[in-house]
Design an enzyme around this catalytic site. Structure first.
Site, PDB file in Angstrom:
ATOM      1  N   GLY A 132      -2.639  -8.750   3.864  1.00 36.97           N
ATOM      2  CA  GLY A 132      -1.961  -9.470   4.929  1.00 36.97           C
ATOM      3  C   GLY A 132      -2.946 -10.251   5.794  1.00 36.97           C
ATOM      4  O   GLY A 132      -2.691 -11.386   6.181  1.00 36.97           O
ATOM      5  N   ALA A 133      -4.090  -9.647   6.077  1.00 33.81           N
ATOM      6  CA  ALA A 133      -5.028 -10.275   7.003  1.00 33.81           C
ATOM      7  C   ALA A 133      -6.343 -10.715   6.349  1.00 33.81           C
ATOM      8  O   ALA A 133      -7.039 -11.562   6.878  1.00 33.81           O
ATOM      9  CB  ALA A 133      -5.320  -9.340   8.173  1.00 33.81           C
ATOM     10  N   SER A 134      -6.686 -10.130   5.200  1.00 32.84           N
ATOM     11  CA  SER A 134      -7.920 -10.569   4.534  1.00 32.84           C
ATOM     12  C   SER A 134      -7.721 -10.620   3.021  1.00 32.84           C
ATOM     13  O   SER A 134      -6.738 -10.105   2.487  1.00 32.84           O
ATOM     14  CB  SER A 134      -9.088  -9.629   4.869  1.00 32.84           C
ATOM     15  OG  SER A 134      -8.929  -8.389   4.250  1.00 32.84           O
ATOM     16  N   THR A 135      -8.659 -11.283   2.354  1.00 35.91           N
ATOM     17  CA  THR A 135      -8.585 -11.379   0.897  1.00 35.91           C
ATOM     18  C   THR A 135      -9.969 -11.118   0.303  1.00 35.91           C
ATOM     19  O   THR A 135     -10.982 -11.451   0.924  1.00 35.91           O
ATOM     20  CB  THR A 135      -8.017 -12.751   0.459  1.00 35.91           C
ATOM     21  OG1 THR A 135      -7.767 -12.717  -0.945  1.00 35.91           O
ATOM     22  CG2 THR A 135      -8.980 -13.901   0.739  1.00 35.91           C
ATOM     23  N   GLN A 136      -9.993 -10.482  -0.866  1.00 30.53           N
ATOM     24  CA  GLN A 136     -11.259 -10.111  -1.479  1.00 30.53           C
ATOM     25  C   GLN A 136     -11.387 -10.642  -2.904  1.00 30.53           C
ATOM     26  O   GLN A 136     -10.396 -10.721  -3.632  1.00 30.53           O
ATOM     27  CB  GLN A 136     -11.413  -8.583  -1.579  1.00 30.53           C
ATOM     28  CG  GLN A 136     -11.684  -7.881  -0.270  1.00 30.53           C
ATOM     29  CD  GLN A 136     -10.418  -7.744   0.569  1.00 30.53           C
ATOM     30  OE1 GLN A 136     -10.352  -8.199   1.698  1.00 30.53           O
ATOM     31  NE2 GLN A 136      -9.394  -7.150  -0.002  1.00 30.53           N
ATOM     32  N   GLU A 172     -14.190  -2.778   0.493  1.00 22.49           N
ATOM     33  CA  GLU A 172     -12.808  -2.910   0.029  1.00 22.49           C
ATOM     34  C   GLU A 172     -12.781  -3.508  -1.381  1.00 22.49           C
ATOM     35  O   GLU A 172     -12.073  -3.032  -2.260  1.00 22.49           O
ATOM     36  CB  GLU A 172     -12.087  -3.835   1.010  1.00 22.49           C
ATOM     37  CG  GLU A 172     -10.647  -3.566   1.204  1.00 22.49           C
ATOM     38  CD  GLU A 172     -10.106  -4.460   2.327  1.00 22.49           C
ATOM     39  OE1 GLU A 172     -10.886  -4.848   3.233  1.00 22.49           O
ATOM     40  OE2 GLU A 172      -8.918  -4.764   2.278  1.00 22.49           O
TER      41      GLU A 172
HETATM   42  O1  LIG Z   1      -1.374   0.912  -3.097  1.00 25.53           O
HETATM   43  C1  LIG Z   1      -0.801  -0.153  -3.154  1.00 25.53           C
HETATM   44  N1  LIG Z   1      -0.061  -0.447  -4.222  1.00 25.53           N
HETATM   45  C2  LIG Z   1       0.548  -1.618  -4.335  1.00 25.53           C
HETATM   46  N2  LIG Z   1       0.484  -2.577  -3.422  1.00 25.53           N
HETATM   47  C3  LIG Z   1      -0.223  -2.358  -2.331  1.00 25.53           C
HETATM   48  C4  LIG Z   1      -0.897  -1.154  -2.149  1.00 25.53           C
HETATM   49  N3  LIG Z   1      -1.542  -1.233  -1.018  1.00 25.53           N
HETATM   50  C5  LIG Z   1      -1.270  -2.435  -0.502  1.00 25.53           C
HETATM   51  N4  LIG Z   1      -0.459  -3.121  -1.264  1.00 25.53           N
HETATM   52  C6  LIG Z   1      -0.014  -4.482  -1.052  1.00 25.53           C
HETATM   53  O2  LIG Z   1      -0.928  -5.081  -0.136  1.00 25.53           O
HETATM   54  C7  LIG Z   1      -0.302  -6.148   0.547  1.00 25.53           C
HETATM   55  C8  LIG Z   1      -0.442  -6.001   2.016  1.00 25.53           C
HETATM   56  O3  LIG Z   1      -1.781  -5.985   2.404  1.00 25.53           O
HETATM   57  P1  LIG Z   1      -2.332  -4.981   3.498  1.00 25.53           P
HETATM   58  O4  LIG Z   1      -1.245  -4.491   4.401  1.00 25.53           O
HETATM   59  O5  LIG Z   1      -3.087  -3.922   2.774  1.00 25.53           O
HETATM   60  O6  LIG Z   1      -3.268  -5.945   4.332  1.00 25.53           O
HETATM   61  P2  LIG Z   1      -4.853  -5.970   4.512  1.00 25.53           P
HETATM   62  O7  LIG Z   1      -5.452  -5.567   3.182  1.00 25.53           O
HETATM   63  O8  LIG Z   1      -5.164  -7.389   4.871  1.00 25.53           O
HETATM   64  O9  LIG Z   1      -5.154  -5.004   5.599  1.00 25.53           O
HETATM   65  C9  LIG Z   1       1.137  -6.082   0.115  1.00 25.53           C
HETATM   66  O10 LIG Z   1       1.276  -6.999  -0.939  1.00 25.53           O
HETATM   67  C10 LIG Z   1       1.311  -4.688  -0.417  1.00 25.53           C
HETATM   68  O11 LIG Z   1       2.381  -4.647  -1.345  1.00 25.53           O
HETATM   69 CA   LIG Z   2      -5.054  -4.012   1.585  1.00 22.89          CA
END
Ligand SMILES: O=c1[nH]cnc2c1ncn2[C@@H]1O[C@H](COP(=O)(O)OP(=O)(O)O)[C@@H](O)[C@H]1O
Ligand SMILES: [Ca+2]
Length: 404
Positions: free
Chosen positions: A178-182, A148
């Site tokens: 929402g659930a992880s950070t990189q 990722e």
């Molecule tokens: O393609 C994109 N363009 C802009 N923002 C995005 C995009 N994909 C995800 N985000 C942002 O990612 C964040 C939500 O994270 P996500 O649902 O991807 O969680 P995760 O990465 O922990 O699974 C929100 O701030 C959303 O606006």
């Molecule tokens: Ca994401």
């Protein structure tokens, strides 16, 4: 469901007038913890020596994410189908069969049981098989956290022109989901390589070059997971009616929140303290000592997106459309302002104080950035979303032999 056949408008070797022979498409789904998104990319490869060019992107998203359908996998797959139908209109019919479609899930599905995650993914695979597109092997799956970060790094550095030509000055990236950070960057100092745990370093080949990157994905450290951790509810068996309280929430607040298919009750510290100071200490417990702090990042600048961008835009630190440049201390200043005046911000999300404080603590105490570390907040570069999905599509096309 019937497969859509290619209409025979054109004899096999003739292209429509406006579709160039070297134009191709790629469809990448981002199944994130808070939503599912489709990215339909149009590429042009002018010559084998050059990198492919991204001519355009169609982007659409739906909420909630797949993990919210943990107990209704068909419904989850339906949300993917709605988005995939857009690609049928966006890609010229004679290229359907040559256009790969892939879905990669991130932290939301990583946190589900294997059984539930598999059920969702297999329903999605069926939707893909019924579509007219090219469905490669492993087209649906959960992405490795380190990929990722790497793929987002590829995207940003490709879009900012750092991967072509000489004199590459790559930029590091921060993604807060929402659930992880990189966190991902290309180390410049030998010292960094020496003092970094081996599983934080990955070699990656792209566009005929090998990059040795520092990357790590912290599961459970996304913004929404951090809210639960601060409330003391992360990974807990939630007893019906149990209330979680925090000094980061408005005193009188009592409400419910759904995340990852679970319902939580939460509220403010009715009797006790609220405000920036107690909130900072509460959030610090979630972060302190949990993250690796590479020395060399303290003095460099980073690209930051996802929730870093959203919360900065929500509080007018940056323009929602254009993004902007901030320092770490700007998040802290805003967190203080919001947390110490929660009644003034009660039309915004009740979590605004907690979110801004978490971002501040994560940057300063988690990664060890300085107050004056510069963050470039961007949603798009040259009108293309700064998401790992573009890097993932390059990687996919490369593995299918469609680019060089
Ligand atoms: O393609 C994109 N363009 C802009 N923002 C995005 C995009 N994909 C995800 N985000 C942002 O990612 C964040 C939500 O994270 P996500 O649902 O991807 O969680 P995760 O990465 O922990 O699974 C929100 O701030 C959303 O606006
Ligand atoms: Ca994401």
């Amino acid at each position: 469901m019937r497969r859509r056949e290619r209409p025979d408008f054109f004899p096999p070797n003739v292209c429509p007038i406006n579709a160039k022979a070297n134009t191709f498409y790629g469809i990448m789904f981002d199944a994130g913890s808070t939503g599912t998104r489709i990215h339909i990319y149009t590429f042009v490869q002018k010559s084998p020596e050059d990198l492919p060019e991204v001519e355009g992107e169609i982007f659409e998203s739906v909420k909630p994410g797949l993990s919210a359908y943990a107990d209704q996998p068909e419904k989850g797959a339906e949300s993917v189908k709605t988005l995939l139908d857009m690609a049928i209109d966006a890609v010229p019919p004679h290229l359907w069969k040559k256009t790969p479609v892939v879905l990669k899930a991130t932290a939301g599905l990583r946190l589900l049981s294997e059984e539930k995650a598999e059920a969702l993914l297999s329903e999605v695979k069926e939707v893909f098989e019924e579509s007219p597109f090219l469905v490669p092997e492993d087209s649906v799956g959960i992405m490795d956290g380190s990929h990722e970060g790497i793929l987002a790094w590829i995207t940003v550095n490709f879009l900012t022109g750092q991967l072509s030509g000489q004199n590459q000055q790559t930029v590091g990236i921060l993604d807060l989901g929402g659930a992880s950070t990189q966190i991902t960057f290309l180390p410049r100092f030998e010292e960094t390589l020496k003092e970094t745990p081996g599983d934080f370093l990955t070699s990656f080949e792209m566009f005929n070059k090998t990059y040795k990157l520092y990357t790590h994905s912290y599961l459970g450290f996304g913004l929404k997971a951090a809210r639960l951790a601060t409330l003391g509810a992360f990974n807990m068996e939630v007893v019906d009616g149990q209330m979680f309280r925090s000094s980061c929430l408005p005193k009188q607040l009592e409400a419910e929140w759904h995340f990852g298919g679970v319902k939580y009750r939460y509220g403010g510290n009715k009797e006790g303290e609220t405000g920036f100071k107690p909130c900072y200490l509460e959030v610090l417990k979630v972060v302190k000592g949990k993250l690796h702090q590479p020395e060399e990042i303290r003095g460099s600048s980073f690209y930051a997106f996802s929730y870093y961008y959203d919360r900065a835009a929500d509080t007018n630190l940056i323009d929602y459309e254009r993004g902007g440049v901030l320092e770490v201390r700007d998040f802290e200043r805003k967190a203080k302002e919001v947390c110490d005046n929660m009644e003034r911000y009660n039309s915004a999300s009740p979590f605004l104080c907690m979110d801004l404080t978490y971002i501040t603590v994560l940057l300063k105490e988690g990664f060890g950035f300085r107050d004056n570390t510069v963050l470039q907040l961007t949603k798009k570069v040259n009108d293309i979303e700064t998401s790992w999905t573009l890097g993932a599509t390059f990687y996919l096309l490369q593995s299918l032999g469609m680019t060089y």
